[in-house]
Write a protein that holds these residues in place. Structure first.
Motif, mmCIF file in Angstrom:
data_model
loop_
_atom_site.group_PDB
_atom_site.id
_atom_site.type_symbol
_atom_site.label_atom_id
_atom_site.label_comp_id
_atom_site.label_asym_id
_atom_site.label_seq_id
_atom_site.Cartn_x
_atom_site.Cartn_y
_atom_site.Cartn_z
ATOM 1 N N LYS A 20 1.426 48.584 70.970
ATOM 2 C CA LYS A 20 0.483 49.973 70.728
ATOM 3 C C LYS A 20 -0.770 49.677 71.068
ATOM 4 O O LYS A 20 -0.752 48.553 70.914
ATOM 5 N N GLY A 21 -1.800 50.219 72.065
ATOM 6 C CA GLY A 21 -3.116 50.721 71.850
ATOM 7 C C GLY A 21 -3.785 50.424 71.090
ATOM 8 O O GLY A 21 -3.309 51.094 70.108
ATOM 9 N N ARG A 22 -5.551 49.709 70.657
ATOM 10 C CA ARG A 22 -6.012 50.384 69.826
ATOM 11 C C ARG A 22 -7.363 51.300 70.296
ATOM 12 O O ARG A 22 -7.213 50.877 71.373
ATOM 13 N N ALA A 101 -0.045 61.074 84.958
ATOM 14 C CA ALA A 101 0.366 62.300 84.757
ATOM 15 C C ALA A 101 -0.618 62.969 83.723
ATOM 16 O O ALA A 101 -1.176 63.895 84.012
ATOM 17 N N VAL A 102 -0.555 62.170 82.814
ATOM 18 C CA VAL A 102 -1.459 62.955 81.083
ATOM 19 C C VAL A 102 -2.243 61.528 80.077
ATOM 20 O O VAL A 102 -2.345 60.171 80.950
ATOM 21 N N PRO A 103 -2.820 61.740 79.601
ATOM 22 C CA PRO A 103 -3.639 60.294 79.492
ATOM 23 C C PRO A 103 -3.017 59.814 78.249
ATOM 24 O O PRO A 103 -1.878 59.928 78.317
ATOM 25 N N GLY A 104 -3.622 58.453 78.651
ATOM 26 C CA GLY A 104 -3.046 57.341 77.301
ATOM 27 C C GLY A 104 -2.321 56.586 78.410
ATOM 28 O O GLY A 104 -0.812 56.067 77.624
ATOM 29 N N GLU A 105 -1.602 57.459 79.484
ATOM 30 C CA GLU A 105 -0.535 56.333 80.140
ATOM 31 C C GLU A 105 -0.781 54.872 80.732
ATOM 32 O O GLU A 105 0.219 53.738 81.106
ATOM 33 N N GLY A 106 -2.011 54.568 80.299
ATOM 34 C CA GLY A 106 -3.006 52.780 80.756
ATOM 35 C C GLY A 106 -3.410 52.858 81.619
ATOM 36 O O GLY A 106 -3.183 52.011 82.893
ATOM 37 N N LYS A 107 -4.195 54.307 82.958
ATOM 38 C CA LYS A 107 -4.655 53.950 83.719
ATOM 39 C C LYS A 107 -5.808 52.999 84.230
ATOM 40 O O LYS A 107 -6.021 52.082 85.120
ATOM 41 N N THR A 108 -6.673 52.895 83.026
ATOM 42 C CA THR A 108 -7.316 51.964 82.516
ATOM 43 C C THR A 108 -7.406 50.510 83.088
ATOM 44 O O THR A 108 -7.924 49.799 82.706
ATOM 45 N N PHE A 109 -6.846 50.299 81.588
ATOM 46 C CA PHE A 109 -5.583 48.867 81.037
ATOM 47 C C PHE A 109 -5.416 48.386 82.542
ATOM 48 O O PHE A 109 -5.859 47.174 83.014
ATOM 49 N N PRO A 136 -15.713 58.814 81.465
ATOM 50 C CA PRO A 136 -15.762 58.087 81.986
ATOM 51 C C PRO A 136 -15.936 56.827 81.247
ATOM 52 O O PRO A 136 -16.819 55.666 80.577
ATOM 53 N N ARG A 137 -15.200 56.186 80.590
ATOM 54 C CA ARG A 137 -14.563 55.293 79.149
ATOM 55 C C ARG A 137 -14.743 53.698 79.478
ATOM 56 O O ARG A 137 -15.528 52.904 79.217
ATOM 57 N N LEU A 138 -14.552 53.493 81.138
ATOM 58 C CA LEU A 138 -14.902 52.351 81.779
ATOM 59 C C LEU A 138 -16.240 52.147 81.905
ATOM 60 O O LEU A 138 -16.734 50.966 81.386
ATOM 61 N N LEU A 264 5.851 51.170 85.839
ATOM 62 C CA LEU A 264 6.505 51.513 84.316
ATOM 63 C C LEU A 264 5.536 50.504 83.624
ATOM 64 O O LEU A 264 5.640 49.102 83.310
ATOM 65 N N ASN A 265 4.575 51.821 82.054
ATOM 66 C CA ASN A 265 3.559 50.647 81.713
ATOM 67 C C ASN A 265 4.264 50.248 80.386
ATOM 68 O O ASN A 265 5.015 51.528 80.144
ATOM 69 N N GLN A 266 3.943 48.862 79.863
ATOM 70 C CA GLN A 266 4.375 49.316 77.880
ATOM 71 C C GLN A 266 5.447 49.347 77.901
ATOM 72 O O GLN A 266 6.179 49.302 76.803
ATOM 73 N N SER A 267 6.405 48.481 79.019
ATOM 74 C CA SER A 267 7.710 48.169 78.874
ATOM 75 C C SER A 267 7.858 47.020 78.370
ATOM 76 O O SER A 267 7.853 46.374 78.682
HETATM 77 N N1 LIG Z 1 0.269 47.308 79.283
HETATM 78 C C1 LIG Z 1 -0.379 47.709 77.793
HETATM 79 N N2 LIG Z 1 -0.364 46.474 77.353
HETATM 80 C C2 LIG Z 1 -0.150 47.115 76.131
HETATM 81 N N3 LIG Z 1 -1.773 47.658 75.707
HETATM 82 C C3 LIG Z 1 -1.590 49.031 76.974
HETATM 83 C C4 LIG Z 1 -0.788 48.992 77.901
HETATM 84 N N4 LIG Z 1 -0.930 49.969 78.179
HETATM 85 C C5 LIG Z 1 -2.003 50.882 78.045
HETATM 86 N N5 LIG Z 1 -2.608 49.713 77.370
HETATM 87 C C6 LIG Z 1 -3.309 50.576 75.720
HETATM 88 O O1 LIG Z 1 -2.684 52.727 75.577
HETATM 89 C C7 LIG Z 1 -4.137 52.750 75.248
HETATM 90 C C8 LIG Z 1 -4.444 54.004 76.242
HETATM 91 O O2 LIG Z 1 -4.929 52.582 77.833
HETATM 92 P P1 LIG Z 1 -5.576 53.252 78.597
HETATM 93 O O3 LIG Z 1 -7.470 54.139 77.953
HETATM 94 O O4 LIG Z 1 -5.336 51.896 79.523
HETATM 95 O O5 LIG Z 1 -5.072 54.958 78.990
HETATM 96 P P2 LIG Z 1 -5.563 56.133 79.807
HETATM 97 O O6 LIG Z 1 -4.397 56.591 80.966
HETATM 98 O O7 LIG Z 1 -6.580 55.099 80.919
HETATM 99 O O8 LIG Z 1 -6.185 57.218 79.059
HETATM 100 P P3 LIG Z 1 -6.886 58.505 79.268
HETATM 101 O O9 LIG Z 1 -5.780 59.263 80.433
HETATM 102 O O10 LIG Z 1 -7.203 58.514 77.969
HETATM 103 O O11 LIG Z 1 -7.969 57.445 79.992
HETATM 104 C C9 LIG Z 1 -4.955 51.489 75.298
HETATM 105 O O12 LIG Z 1 -5.508 51.703 73.847
HETATM 106 C C10 LIG Z 1 -4.809 50.598 75.569
HETATM 107 O O13 LIG Z 1 -5.633 50.012 74.798
#
Ligand SMILES: Nc1ncnc2c1ncn2[C@@H]1O[C@H](COP(=O)(O)OP(=O)(O)OP(=O)(O)O)[C@@H](O)[C@H]1O
Ligand SMILES: [Mg+2]
Length: 291
Positions: A20-22, A101-109, A136-138, A264-267
């Motif tokens: 889980k992310g924070r 596709a949608v928010p929170g998939e891990g693009k910024t990570f 612009p979270r980054l 594939l992220n967070q698998s």
């Molecule tokens: N591979 C990973 N391992 C652990 N945590 C992750 C991983 N990828 C993403 N996260 C967590 O998931 C959450 C969402 O990731 P992130 O902000 O990168 O998504 P995003 O696609 O950039 O979202 P948004 O579209 O809202 O900008 C973050 O809190 C991050 O800590």
């Protein structure tokens, strides 16, 4: 399209539980002062690795090695395509958009971790661009949400691109903030001036990869403008979360000529069990390069 469908099936087959992310505490952001009208930025911004880790954008120390190994696998084909190493160089292949596709998939990570991995290459540097002009979270994390950035340079031709690029205290890594928000961001990103800026980004340094963090494809028009200029698109798919039809819908919005890779992220599954697949060109039909 069958190639993509097969890819997604394989991605789904390899899904596992996700760490889980924070949520980002605002206290971690450091603000930069607004700049004067210099033509070249000499400011060096510190990258707070512990801060990034504390907000969940870097792996915890005990997972560092494993993640580093996975990003090695992910970056190699991107670098090879960009620089024409062992494969034909892709047009604008050094411009890599990190999409989903949608928010929170891990693009910024993914953007941050990939940038830190690429900059370790002997002869390659990396420019990380906050292309998520909607959110612009980054830039906020870097403390650069109130300074000149991409949108400003595109909007005002008197501003040089170099004046907006910030050097970081990590060798080989520079950063271009999103810039000040603009109601017409989509039009700016689709403008002829954006093409000029993109050409400069691409040609300024032939050994540099430019990574664009971006907004979700299915919810924003700004992200589509970026897909047009990127030479490679890395689609981040969150394991156990994003339905196949949603990923397909997002991929359908991309131009047929684009090189699209999937991560594939967070698998929790091991990468060699099918973690990462890439497809050089969907036009070429069913040529699939797995890793
Ligand atoms: N591979 C990973 N391992 C652990 N945590 C992750 C991983 N990828 C993403 N996260 C967590 O998931 C959450 C969402 O990731 P992130 O902000 O990168 O998504 P995003 O696609 O950039 O979202 P948004 O579209 O809202 O900008 C973050 O809190 C991050 O800590
Ligand atoms: Mg993001």
């Amino acid at each position: 399209m069958s190639v993509i469908e097969n890819a997604i099936k394989r991605l789904q087959a390899s899904q596992g539980a996700a760490p889980k992310g924070r949520v980002l505490p605002p206290a971690t952001a450091r603000r930069l002062e607004s700049t004067g009208n210099t033509t070249t930025s000499t400011r060096i911004i510190p990258i707070d690795l512990d801060g990034l880790r504390s907000v969940g954008l870097l792996p915890p120390a005990h997972q560092e090695r494993e993640l580093a190994q996975q990003y090695r696998q992910i970056k190699r084909p991107l670098i090879n395509n960009a620089l024409g190493r062992g494969v034909e160089r892709l047009p604008e292949g050094n411009l890599v958009m990190i999409a989903s596709a949608v928010p929170g998939e891990g693009k910024t990570f993914t953007s941050i971790n990939l940038a830190l991995s690429i900059r370790l290459e002997e002869d390659v540097t990396v420019l990380l661009v906050d292309g998520d002009v909607v959110n612009p979270r980054l830039s906020q994390i870097m403390g650069a949400d109130d300074v000149r950035g991409l949108l400003d340079v595109v909007k005002d031709p008197s501003l040089s691109l170099s004046s907006a690029i910030l050097q970081t205290d990590i060798p080989g890594l520079s950063f271009l903030p999103a810039g000040h928000q603009d109601a017409n961001a989509t039009e700016l990103l689709a403008s002829a001036r954006m093409q000029d800026v993109i050409s400069q980004l691409s040609q300024q340094d032939p050994s540099r990869l430019v990574l664009f963090d971006s907004a979700p494809l299915l919810l924003t028009t700004e992200s589509h403008a970026l897909t047009e200029v990127a030479g490679q698109i890395l689609m981040v798919v969150r394991a156990d979360q994003t339905p196949q039809h949603v990923v397909l819908e997002a991929i359908e919005t991309l131009s047929e000529s684009k090189s699209v890779s999937l991560v594939l992220n967070q698998s929790m599954k091991q990468p060699h069990a099918g973690y990462y697949y890439r497809y050089a060109n969907r036009k070429s039909g069913d040529k699939e390069n797995g890793s």
